[in-house]
Design an enzyme around this catalytic site. Sequence first.
Site, mmCIF file in Angstrom:
data_model
loop_
_atom_site.group_PDB
_atom_site.id
_atom_site.type_symbol
_atom_site.label_atom_id
_atom_site.label_comp_id
_atom_site.label_asym_id
_atom_site.label_seq_id
_atom_site.Cartn_x
_atom_site.Cartn_y
_atom_site.Cartn_z
ATOM 1 N N HIS A 55 -8.276 1.263 1.684
ATOM 2 C CA HIS A 55 -8.098 1.010 3.075
ATOM 3 C C HIS A 55 -9.180 2.108 3.775
ATOM 4 C CE1 HIS A 55 -4.781 -0.407 6.338
ATOM 5 N NE2 HIS A 55 -5.955 0.014 6.812
ATOM 6 N N GLU B 166 0.772 -1.197 0.157
ATOM 7 C CA GLU B 166 -0.153 0.029 -0.077
ATOM 8 C C GLU B 166 0.991 1.105 0.042
ATOM 9 O OE1 GLU B 166 -2.964 0.000 3.102
ATOM 10 O OE2 GLU B 166 -3.667 -1.851 2.556
#
Length: 531
Positions: free
Chosen positions: A284, A266
Amino acid sequence: MTKPKVLISDALSPAAVQIFKDRGIEVDFQPNLGKDKDKDKLAEIIGNYDGLAIRSATKATAKILEKATNLKVIGRAGIGVDNVEIPAATAKGIIVMNTPFGNSITTAEHAITLMLALAREIPQADASTQAGKWEKNRFMGVEITGKVLGVVGCGNIGSIVADRALGLRMKVVAFDPFLSPERAKDIGVEKVDLDDLLKRADFITLHTPLTEKTKNIIDAAAIAKMKKGVRLINCARGGLVDEQAVVDALNSKHIAGAAFDVFVEEPANTNVLFGHPNVICTPHLGASTTEAQENVALQVAEQMSDYLLTGAISNAVNFPSITAEEAPKLKPFIALAEKLGSFAGQLTESGILKVEITYEGHVAEMKIKAITSAVLSGLLRPMLGEVNVVSAPVVAKERGMVVDEIVRAAQSDYESLITVTVATERQERSVSGTVYHDGKPRLVDVKGIRVDAEFGKSMIYVTNEDKPGFIGAFASLLGAAKLNIATFHLGRVKLGGDAIALVEVDGAVPAEVLAKVQALPQVKQAKALTF
């Protein structure tokens, strides 16, 4: 008296700023400092502040903390503290606090939302309809009523998900080694092992930390055990799932759909899951609600204010909740307690029902709650990862673990003695330790067998039959693997009976070496331990 000064270097709710001001703390709100382009400026001014309040953008590196000559506390509004170099902060005596439970409801609701979206193919149907199509027969969803939801990890967030799913008239089964049968009954779920969950669940949702034991807990082998048409949701941590294995199972239609809020890498600009017609992805967003952001901001402001004004410590990840006067006496026993807990935790592979901690001698007169927290932290961390001395008692309670503290006058050969007894679904194990006058923690008893060993960084623990030839074979095996032995401690119940070996080695123990130790004819169990 000079007012404490706090720097807020990330975007935080204005209400948090007001809390600092109301409590009599000088606050400097510079939300752009945490961005990479301003990190040099942060290093230039950090020495002027007693407290630093952050979210995820600010990177509190060792280099920056070296400049933090007056910093006493870092408050992270949220659970993750990956952006803070904890060892560097600890070395400088900086308390690091987080807000471990502020995002729980929001994350649980996101998981339920993704489950419902999967069941009815909402994003795909929306895109199709807004593109001018009317594909009513294409999007044939499934009901969730009466379906089985498998919850992997039934702690704070997982139990909220289970509660919401029960309200939707689903059947909930849960896999969590630390969930007691009594707690499972209280929250209305059926406790099962992982294989049973994989076999029965129509939907599977993950709510466990990422540790060595949980990494790729959903891999190709696990997927093969799932029923055809299962749907998978991950709002916990990237790395719990083998993403390529999920794509392969989607292509073969073994998995009907998957929804991911977290990814191995990420920010996830590219990913093997992206673009698949039966996958829903979000960036997220588990903690991304107005309420959650407000909650964690207010909580961290209150915690930091309490510490700076009164010395009270809440939700610290690197220090227990104790006063400045108690710290010097407690510190060596807290270190001992955490290592005793870690020793037991690394050997525990089934659900913990009860933990009994016995304090004898001088240590029994101290503030044992802080020491008990350290035991639980060490015990739970090998399985649950993000557990600290403050959150550990809460985590243990959530899982229905019974924790008993017993205080006795000196009844042993030691000035102070701590004994940790862990009862699981399969067995009971005890380990005892003390602190000598040099201040170093020692292991003095394991399962009733006397030893005298310091805790090394990397150790091998072996239970074996006391028969000739074992020590030579064991040492030769380590020598052949070029593992240097730092210390070698032995103990036994009686001649020819049960025995243990506790060996400190230089460097990590490769899995293949451990397997060879396990294969020695006298060995009953062999484990690599790290402290």
